[in-house]
Write a protein that holds these residues in place. Structure first.
Motif, PDB file in Angstrom:
ATOM      1  N   ASP A   1       7.185  43.471 -23.749  1.00  0.00           N
ATOM      2  CA  ASP A   1       6.066  44.017 -22.978  1.00  0.00           C
ATOM      3  C   ASP A   1       4.841  43.114 -23.055  1.00  0.00           C
ATOM      4  N   LYS A   2       4.669  42.442 -24.194  1.00  0.00           N
ATOM      5  CA  LYS A   2       3.556  41.486 -24.300  1.00  0.00           C
ATOM      6  C   LYS A   2       3.720  40.361 -23.276  1.00  0.00           C
ATOM      7  N   VAL A   3       4.957  39.899 -23.115  1.00  0.00           N
ATOM      8  CA  VAL A   3       5.219  38.852 -22.129  1.00  0.00           C
ATOM      9  C   VAL A   3       4.941  39.379 -20.725  1.00  0.00           C
ATOM     10  N   ARG A   4       5.326  40.627 -20.456  1.00  0.00           N
ATOM     11  CA  ARG A   4       5.073  41.206 -19.128  1.00  0.00           C
ATOM     12  C   ARG A   4       3.573  41.337 -18.875  1.00  0.00           C
ATOM     13  N   ARG A   5       2.829  41.759 -19.894  1.00  0.00           N
ATOM     14  CA  ARG A   5       1.381  41.884 -19.723  1.00  0.00           C
ATOM     15  C   ARG A   5       0.727  40.518 -19.542  1.00  0.00           C
ATOM     16  N   PHE A   6       1.287  39.518 -20.176  1.00  0.00           N
ATOM     17  CA  PHE A   6       0.797  38.147 -19.987  1.00  0.00           C
ATOM     18  C   PHE A   6       0.970  37.725 -18.535  1.00  0.00           C
ATOM     19  N   GLY A   7       2.105  38.111 -17.959  1.00  0.00           N
ATOM     20  CA  GLY A   7       2.385  37.781 -16.564  1.00  0.00           C
ATOM     21  C   GLY A   7       3.665  36.988 -16.418  1.00  0.00           C
ATOM     22  N   ILE A   8       4.749  37.671 -16.037  1.00  0.00           N
ATOM     23  CA  ILE A   8       6.029  36.974 -15.889  1.00  0.00           C
ATOM     24  C   ILE A   8       5.930  35.882 -14.826  1.00  0.00           C
ATOM     25  N   ASN A   9       5.099  36.115 -13.802  1.00  0.00           N
ATOM     26  CA  ASN A   9       4.955  35.111 -12.748  1.00  0.00           C
ATOM     27  C   ASN A   9       4.212  33.865 -13.222  1.00  0.00           C
ATOM     28  N   VAL A  10       3.492  33.992 -14.354  1.00  0.00           N
ATOM     29  CA  VAL A  10       2.739  32.856 -14.883  1.00  0.00           C
ATOM     30  C   VAL A  10       3.582  32.045 -15.868  1.00  0.00           C
ATOM     31  N   VAL A  11       4.534  32.703 -16.527  1.00  0.00           N
ATOM     32  CA  VAL A  11       5.346  32.027 -17.549  1.00  0.00           C
ATOM     33  C   VAL A  11       6.015  30.758 -17.018  1.00  0.00           C
ATOM     34  N   PRO A  12       6.603  30.769 -15.800  1.00  0.00           N
ATOM     35  CA  PRO A  12       7.231  29.526 -15.313  1.00  0.00           C
ATOM     36  C   PRO A  12       6.251  28.365 -15.208  1.00  0.00           C
ATOM     37  N   GLN A  13       4.974  28.662 -14.925  1.00  0.00           N
ATOM     38  CA  GLN A  13       3.975  27.603 -14.818  1.00  0.00           C
ATOM     39  C   GLN A  13       3.677  26.983 -16.182  1.00  0.00           C
ATOM     40  N   ILE A  14       3.802  27.798 -17.241  1.00  0.00           N
ATOM     41  CA  ILE A  14       3.552  27.310 -18.592  1.00  0.00           C
ATOM     42  C   ILE A  14       4.752  26.531 -19.111  1.00  0.00           C
ATOM     43  N   LEU A  15       5.950  27.065 -18.844  1.00  0.00           N
ATOM     44  CA  LEU A  15       7.175  26.468 -19.375  1.00  0.00           C
ATOM     45  C   LEU A  15       7.754  25.412 -18.453  1.00  0.00           C
ATOM     46  N   ASP A  16       7.224  25.326 -17.245  1.00  0.00           N
ATOM     47  CA  ASP A  16       7.790  24.432 -16.237  1.00  0.00           C
ATOM     48  C   ASP A  16       9.258  24.770 -16.010  1.00  0.00           C
ATOM     49  N   ASP A  17       9.517  26.096 -15.943  1.00  0.00           N
ATOM     50  CA  ASP A  17      10.886  26.593 -15.726  1.00  0.00           C
ATOM     51  C   ASP A  17      10.830  27.589 -14.569  1.00  0.00           C
TER      52      ASP A  17
ATOM     53  N   ALA B   1      15.560  35.183 -31.249  1.00  0.00           N
ATOM     54  CA  ALA B   1      14.912  33.945 -31.711  1.00  0.00           C
ATOM     55  C   ALA B   1      14.183  33.265 -30.557  1.00  0.00           C
ATOM     56  N   GLU B   2      14.787  33.275 -29.368  1.00  0.00           N
ATOM     57  CA  GLU B   2      14.149  32.675 -28.198  1.00  0.00           C
ATOM     58  C   GLU B   2      12.912  33.455 -27.781  1.00  0.00           C
ATOM     59  N   LEU B   3      12.973  34.776 -27.901  1.00  0.00           N
ATOM     60  CA  LEU B   3      11.816  35.619 -27.565  1.00  0.00           C
ATOM     61  C   LEU B   3      10.649  35.326 -28.501  1.00  0.00           C
ATOM     62  N   LEU B   4      10.928  35.209 -29.794  1.00  0.00           N
ATOM     63  CA  LEU B   4       9.869  34.887 -30.746  1.00  0.00           C
ATOM     64  C   LEU B   4       9.251  33.526 -30.421  1.00  0.00           C
ATOM     65  N   ASP B   5      10.090  32.558 -30.093  1.00  0.00           N
ATOM     66  CA  ASP B   5       9.590  31.223 -29.780  1.00  0.00           C
ATOM     67  C   ASP B   5       8.733  31.244 -28.514  1.00  0.00           C
ATOM     68  N   LEU B   6       9.154  32.002 -27.507  1.00  0.00           N
ATOM     69  CA  LEU B   6       8.378  32.124 -26.277  1.00  0.00           C
ATOM     70  C   LEU B   6       7.016  32.761 -26.550  1.00  0.00           C
ATOM     71  N   CYS B   7       7.011  33.827 -27.341  1.00  0.00           N
ATOM     72  CA  CYS B   7       5.756  34.507 -27.656  1.00  0.00           C
ATOM     73  C   CYS B   7       4.795  33.593 -28.401  1.00  0.00           C
ATOM     74  N   ARG B   8       5.331  32.734 -29.252  1.00  0.00           N
ATOM     75  CA  ARG B   8       4.459  31.797 -29.960  1.00  0.00           C
ATOM     76  C   ARG B   8       3.898  30.757 -28.976  1.00  0.00           C
ATOM     77  N   LYS B   9       4.719  30.270 -28.062  1.00  0.00           N
ATOM     78  CA  LYS B   9       4.250  29.281 -27.087  1.00  0.00           C
ATOM     79  C   LYS B   9       3.155  29.862 -26.197  1.00  0.00           C
ATOM     80  N   LEU B  10       3.274  31.149 -25.883  1.00  0.00           N
ATOM     81  CA  LEU B  10       2.285  31.808 -25.027  1.00  0.00           C
ATOM     82  C   LEU B  10       1.093  32.326 -25.824  1.00  0.00           C
ATOM     83  N   ASN B  11       1.125  32.080 -27.134  1.00  0.00           N
ATOM     84  CA  ASN B  11       0.049  32.525 -28.029  1.00  0.00           C
ATOM     85  C   ASN B  11      -0.065  34.047 -28.086  1.00  0.00           C
TER      86      ASN B  11
END
Length: 447
Positions: free
Chosen positions: A100-116, A130-140
């Protein structure tokens, strides 16, 4: 600027749980007896009682909206002595909140950060823990400490919960520690930054010149995102400003946003901007390099550039003013050039190598000629003189005895001499170097 964490509320109502010992203790004894297994295959009564007594304090720290069915099932598991099951329910609650934290951050914005470009809701749901934890750390969304402790919880859950064949057992203390870590590092009321949709920002920059409220809204969004994305945004805005193909409205919008953050740029952002500027120099891209110099000048960040570049900017601005001052209709043309030099000196330190030129030009224009001085430009000249450093004051006091245009005017024209004396009077006596005191007193006698 780093993200601001909101402290969990301490005035949440206390959580009161029913006393389950009279029910669970005989039930567990009867159940194990009926199946013919030892009672100690489950947690002992005193272990259950201890864990149960600590639950209200820990559950109280979990925001009410996160106390869902998983927390209820966790309590039932604890009452039954199933700490391995309780761990799984807590971890599932943590994973749901991190998603939910990732959703509140903005799923549409995540690709711009990850270039994915393929990242979407389905990708989020398919991420391993493990991938979720790593993503959350990258998104701060979580910090390094959060990641460390939650990753330990993930390992504990994988090895000691009912999610997989257990490698061992956990007691009540280990469960309570697990719950505490998940509560603190995932199930908390910490501020959830929202990502900035850079595609929308780019479109807005190019559309039309920002109105005040529109600019403030984008500044708010940039302020609320995390540091790594702010760095990317500022580098993007710098690129837009320096691009010869950018429209003037886009350039003005870009520099306006950057100006509001000029005093809050992180060391990493400053470094990234300087790297981009150096790239322009290395490639010989004169158009972008010149625009980049203007960018740093406007932000008052010339100190980040080489001494030679800053020297060139000050001497160039000074010589342009002197050229206008010596030209036709100088009294009318001087103000914008004087104002530019004033703004430049306000925001940036004048390099020692450029001080002689800077001082001579300011004093020459401020002293004027036989016809007078530019009245509209005089306030700028006076402010610069008041801000002269001790070395600049010394250079100023030495001007009348040098072979310069201003010396000739001071020594041959009564009006120029009077105006020069007035300029000296603007200098604070405490700023005058000891070696120049006698010259200072010559122009400004003791009262």
């Amino acid at each position: 600027m780093s993200n601001v964490l909101v402290k969990p509320k301490t005035d949440l109502p206390a959580v009161t749980l029913p006393d389950v010992t009279p029910l669970s203790s005989p039930m567990l004894a009867q159940l194990t007896a009926a199946l013919g297994v030892p009672r100690n295959v489950l947690a002992e009564d005193d272990q259950i009682a201890h864990a149960w007594s600590q639950l209200p304090r820990l559950i109280k720290k979990i925001p009410p909206h996160l106390r869902d069915e998983r927390i209820v099932k966790m309590c039932v598991a604890v009452a039954s002595g199933l700490f391995d099951a309780a761990i799984n329910y807590v971890w599932n609650a943590a994973v749901v909140e991190l998603r939910d934290k990732v959703r509140r951050f903005g799923i549409n914005v995540v690709p711009q950060i990850l270039d994915d470009k393929s990242f979407d809701e389905d990708t989020l749901l398919d991420l391993k823990d493990a991938e979720l934890l790593d993503l959350c750390r990258k998104l701060n969304l979580i910090g390094d400490d959060d990641f460390f402790f939650l990753d330990q919880c993930r390992a504990t859950r994988n090895s000691f919960s009912i999610a997989h064949p257990a490698a061992g057992t956990v007691d009540e203390d280990e469960f309570l520690s697990f719950l505490s870590r998940c509560q603190k590092h995932a199930l908390s009321s910490a501020h959830n930054p929202k990502g900035v949709d850079t595609k929308s920002l780019l479109a807005a920059l190019k559309a039309t010149k920002f109105k005040k409220d529109q600019r403030q809204e984008w500044e708010r969004r940039i302020q609320e995102t995390f540091e790594a994305q702010r760095e990317l945004i500022f580098v993007m805005l710098h690129g837009i400003y320096c691009d010869p193909a950018s429209g003037e409205e886009a350039r003005l919008n870009a520099i306006a946003i950057c100006e509001s953050f000029s005093n809050d740029l992180s060391p990493r952002t400053r470094s990234a901007l300087v790297d981009r500027h150096q790239d322009y120099k290395a490639k010989g891209d004169e158009a972008r390099q010149k625009a980049s110099l203007q960018f740093f000048e406007t932000l008052g960040q010339l100190s980040l550039l080489s001494e030679a570049e800053v020297h060139s900017i000050f001497t160039s601005a000074s010589r342009k003013l002197l050229s206008v001052h010596n030209g036709w209709d100088n009294f009318h043309n001087e103000p914008p050039f004087a104002d530019r030099l004033l703004k430049l000196s306000r925001k940036n330190r004048v390099p020692e190598t450029a001080q002689a030129t800077f001082v001579e030009v300011v004093v020459t224009a401020a002293t004027g000629n036989s016809y007078g001085v530019s009245n509209a430009a005089s306030p700028s000249y006076n402010e610069m003189v008041k801000s002269f450093s001790p070395n600049e004051v010394k250079l100023m006091l030495d001007l009348p005895k040098a072979s310069t245009l201003v010396a000739s005017r001071i020594n041959s024209n009564r009006g120029c001499e009077k105006r020069f004396r007035s300029l000296i009077a603007l200098v604070d006596a405490k700023t005058v170097p000891t070696a120049s005191k006698s010259l200072y007193l010559k122009w400004v006698p003791k009262p």
